[in-house]
Design an enzyme around this catalytic site. Structure first.
Site, PDB file in Angstrom:
ATOM      1  N   LEU A  40       9.587   1.286  -1.549  1.00 39.91           N
ATOM      2  CA  LEU A  40       8.509   0.292  -1.498  1.00 39.91           C
ATOM      3  C   LEU A  40       8.788  -0.668  -0.358  1.00 39.91           C
ATOM      4  O   LEU A  40       9.935  -1.047  -0.137  1.00 39.91           O
ATOM      5  CB  LEU A  40       8.441  -0.448  -2.835  1.00 39.91           C
ATOM      6  CG  LEU A  40       7.585  -1.715  -2.983  1.00 39.91           C
ATOM      7  CD1 LEU A  40       7.148  -1.864  -4.444  1.00 39.91           C
ATOM      8  CD2 LEU A  40       8.325  -2.987  -2.555  1.00 39.91           C
ATOM      9  N   ASN A  41       7.720  -1.054   0.378  1.00 41.31           N
ATOM     10  CA  ASN A  41       7.894  -2.205   1.271  1.00 41.31           C
ATOM     11  C   ASN A  41       6.671  -3.118   1.233  1.00 41.31           C
ATOM     12  O   ASN A  41       6.373  -3.641   0.157  1.00 41.31           O
ATOM     13  CB  ASN A  41       8.357  -1.819   2.685  1.00 41.31           C
ATOM     14  CG  ASN A  41       7.490  -0.844   3.412  1.00 41.31           C
ATOM     15  OD1 ASN A  41       7.241   0.256   2.951  1.00 41.31           O
ATOM     16  ND2 ASN A  41       7.027  -1.229   4.594  1.00 41.31           N
ATOM     17  N   ASP A  42       5.971  -3.366   2.304  1.00 42.72           N
ATOM     18  CA  ASP A  42       4.996  -4.465   2.397  1.00 42.72           C
ATOM     19  C   ASP A  42       3.989  -4.514   1.240  1.00 42.72           C
ATOM     20  O   ASP A  42       3.393  -3.480   0.897  1.00 42.72           O
ATOM     21  CB  ASP A  42       4.178  -4.334   3.677  1.00 42.72           C
ATOM     22  CG  ASP A  42       4.993  -4.319   4.938  1.00 42.72           C
ATOM     23  OD1 ASP A  42       6.232  -4.284   4.848  1.00 42.72           O
ATOM     24  OD2 ASP A  42       4.392  -4.322   6.025  1.00 42.72           O
ATOM     25  N   GLN A  58       3.002  -0.663   0.377  1.00 41.71           N
ATOM     26  CA  GLN A  58       3.483   0.454   1.171  1.00 41.71           C
ATOM     27  C   GLN A  58       4.455   1.271   0.328  1.00 41.71           C
ATOM     28  O   GLN A  58       5.421   0.729  -0.225  1.00 41.71           O
ATOM     29  CB  GLN A  58       4.177  -0.048   2.429  1.00 41.71           C
ATOM     30  CG  GLN A  58       3.254  -0.624   3.476  1.00 41.71           C
ATOM     31  CD  GLN A  58       2.492   0.463   4.201  1.00 41.71           C
ATOM     32  OE1 GLN A  58       3.001   1.093   5.114  1.00 41.71           O
ATOM     33  NE2 GLN A  58       1.258   0.701   3.791  1.00 41.71           N
ATOM     34  N   TYR A 101      -0.737   2.541   7.036  1.00 37.33           N
ATOM     35  CA  TYR A 101       0.110   1.360   7.187  1.00 37.33           C
ATOM     36  C   TYR A 101      -0.573   0.115   6.603  1.00 37.33           C
ATOM     37  O   TYR A 101      -1.679   0.177   6.095  1.00 37.33           O
ATOM     38  CB  TYR A 101       0.461   1.157   8.657  1.00 37.33           C
ATOM     39  CG  TYR A 101       1.633   2.015   9.134  1.00 37.33           C
ATOM     40  CD1 TYR A 101       2.085   3.093   8.383  1.00 37.33           C
ATOM     41  CD2 TYR A 101       2.273   1.752  10.334  1.00 37.33           C
ATOM     42  CE1 TYR A 101       3.160   3.877   8.816  1.00 37.33           C
ATOM     43  CE2 TYR A 101       3.337   2.530  10.775  1.00 37.33           C
ATOM     44  CZ  TYR A 101       3.777   3.598  10.014  1.00 37.33           C
ATOM     45  OH  TYR A 101       4.827   4.352  10.452  1.00 37.33           O
ATOM     46  N   SER A 102       0.091  -1.020   6.717  1.00 34.60           N
ATOM     47  CA  SER A 102      -0.286  -2.217   5.963  1.00 34.60           C
ATOM     48  C   SER A 102      -1.661  -2.751   6.331  1.00 34.60           C
ATOM     49  O   SER A 102      -2.180  -2.524   7.420  1.00 34.60           O
ATOM     50  CB  SER A 102       0.755  -3.311   6.182  1.00 34.60           C
ATOM     51  OG  SER A 102       1.964  -2.951   5.567  1.00 34.60           O
ATOM     52  N   GLU A 219       4.250  -9.075  13.241  1.00 37.41           N
ATOM     53  CA  GLU A 219       3.698  -8.257  12.179  1.00 37.41           C
ATOM     54  C   GLU A 219       3.096  -9.125  11.074  1.00 37.41           C
ATOM     55  O   GLU A 219       3.386 -10.311  10.965  1.00 37.41           O
ATOM     56  CB  GLU A 219       4.780  -7.349  11.574  1.00 37.41           C
ATOM     57  CG  GLU A 219       5.252  -6.250  12.491  1.00 37.41           C
ATOM     58  CD  GLU A 219       6.106  -5.218  11.781  1.00 37.41           C
ATOM     59  OE1 GLU A 219       5.906  -4.013  12.040  1.00 37.41           O
ATOM     60  OE2 GLU A 219       6.973  -5.605  10.971  1.00 37.41           O
TER      61      GLU A 219
END
Length: 487
Positions: A40-42, A58, A101-102, A219
């Site tokens: 998991l990220n953003d 993400q 993507y985010s 970002e």
């Protein structure tokens, strides 16, 4: 490139195969959102709609490193009970085949619009990026409409993370970007219908602005108004450490100012870091029907010893922070744990007035390594230092003499203690949330915040308090329930 049905079939198989490994992990989190499996990220598309909060993220479900990510999807009414919905966006089209993507979400004409960056790479690794749209009538099933913005002139293909909002009768979008001279910036667009977008240039207009040479890439921009002030949150990459600042690989922070929507320029003051700990990146905010500005962030940092986390062996990596309410008071941004989190507290609270004498310590038995909240209100502090030791893996230190607050944790890379710190004129209160492998510290009702992952000996339950001199504080301790998550 695989079809969406094949992608979903593969995802179902992987979740079934790896769920047991994730659930066996002693470091599996109790009240922080984490992936069912994989990385998991953003946080993405954070939005309040029809009485529920939607938090997309993400997600690389097939492995614990980065790749062609999809959008995972959590939904809640109260931030305590969550359900994990079917994957929202999959990298299965020509314009997003190397990753959805985010991005962000907005509600328009009773529909949810998701804006995201479609990532495409050729066999030589050359990148193309598209700002894409998907629309939903129920917040669960999404119809991809494809790209609505292609790369404008003057930017490299590092152009991503659209955040959309409405000001008066016009929709606006900011996109994190890199100029051709490899300096970070933020691009601005406007639209009347969310489909046709007009480029307005860079939010940072003045060539003498310090942000024109403030790292090589920006970002995750997020521009909003709070208490009459315009705030721009973003994540600059490429900053060198400076004093107590910028010690993570990449940073997250904000500037405060005035946005001129006619020119598209933001006049602003200096950059402030949002979180002073080890693990915080890619924050995103939304508002709800109460008018609260709420923020989630990824409790991690890109490319910072990611594959050294012990959770890798159990097929998962990373988590979200707790939800925080943002308040702008006395020319300062405060972050406070969302009020709903008090519902995690179990009924039996431990309360005590603690008085420490010079060079003595007091040991508090914490019955579990899962779910603890501490609330300290200070009456007196020693002239030199006060310290809290948690589970033999985390140290919190305040030096009144040096006016420094320090977080130390035992590194999961080499086992040595490492440090983050910030200037703090006075310490009046601490609110500390301790999960199995995550800690968040809110100082002076959110004046400063530290977030970190840590990995203790699971048998180490004690919390020690010590002081260089006479010290007194009131203490409350709650055991916290786990989030309830329906898959």
């Amino acid at each position: 490139m695989q079809s969406e049905p094949l992608y979903r079939e593969k995802l179902t198989k992987v979740l079934k195969e790896k769920r047991e490994a994730v659930e066996r992990d002693p470091y599996r989190l109790s009240f922080h959102l984490m992936p069912p499996t994989g990385l998991l990220n953003d946080p993405n598309g954070f939005i309040y709609w029809r009485g529920e909060y939607h938090l997309f993220y993400q997600w690389m479900p097939f492995k614990t490193n980065h790749g062609a990510k999809c959008w995972g999807h959590y939904v809640t009414k109260d931030f305590i009970k969550w359900r994990h919905e079917k994957v929202a966006l999959t990298p299965t089209e020509w314009f997003d085949q190397n990753g959805c993507y985010s991005g962000s979400a907005i509600i328009h004409e009773e529909k949810m619009y998701l804006f995201y960056t479609g990532n495409v790479k050729d066999t030589q690794g050359n990148r193309q990026t598209y700002q894409c749209l998907a629309i939903s009538e129920d917040g669960i099933h999404f119809d991809k409409k494809g790209p609505v913005i292609s790369l404008p002139e003057g930017y490299t293909a590092h152009f991503r993370d659209p955040k959309v909002w409405k000001h008066r009768d016009i929709f606006y979008m900011v996109v994190g970007a890199q100029k051709l001279d490899e300096k970070g910036t933020i691009a601005l667009f406007e639209s009347k219908d969310l489909l046709n977008w007009k480029y307005k240039g860079n939010v940072i207009k003045n060539e003498n602005d310090f942000l024109n040479d403030f790292g090589y890439m920006f970002e995750c921009p997020d521009l909003f108004q709070l208490n009459g002030h315009d705030l721009l949150i973003f994540c600059p990459q490429g900053l060198e450490p400076k004093g107590d600042f910028y010690h993570n690989t990449y940073q997250s922070g904000y500037v405060v100012g005035v946005m001129d929507y006619e020119t598209g320029a933001l006049e602003h003051d200096e950059f402030y870091e949002l979180d002073r700990g080890f693990d915080f990146y890619a924050p995103q905010t939304t508002t709800d029907e109460q008018g609260r500005r709420i923020m989630f962030a990824w409790m991690g940092v890109p490319e910072q010893n990611e594959q050294n986390h012990p959770t890798i062996s159990h097929d998962w990596l990373h988590n979200m922070t707790l939800p925080r309410e943002l308040l702008y008071e006395n020319n300062k941004l405060y972050q406070r744990p969302l009020q709903e989190l008090v519902e995690l507290r179990q009924p039996n609270v431990f309360e005590k007035q603690v008085h420490l004498q010079p060079e003595m310590f007091w040991k508090l038995l914490n019955e579990t390594t899962k779910g603890t909240e501490l609330l300290l209100d200070f009456l007196t502090l020693p002239e030199d230092w006060f310290q809290i030791d948690i589970a033999e893996a985390v140290r919190l230190i305040y030096s009144k003499e040096k006016q420094l607050f320090i977080l130390e944790r035992k590194s999961y890379v080499d086992g040595k203690f490492e440090r983050r710190q910030c200037f703090l004129r006075n310490l009046t209160s601490l609110q500390i949330f301790i999960d199995t492998s995550a800690i968040e510290i809110f100082i002076n009702e959110g004046e400063e915040v530290f977030s970190a992952r840590f990995y203790s000996n699971m048998s180490a339950h004690h919390i020690h308090f010590s002081s260089s001199g006479s010290c007194s504080f009131s203490l409350q301790k709650w055991s916290l329930s786990s989030y309830h998550i329906d898959s």
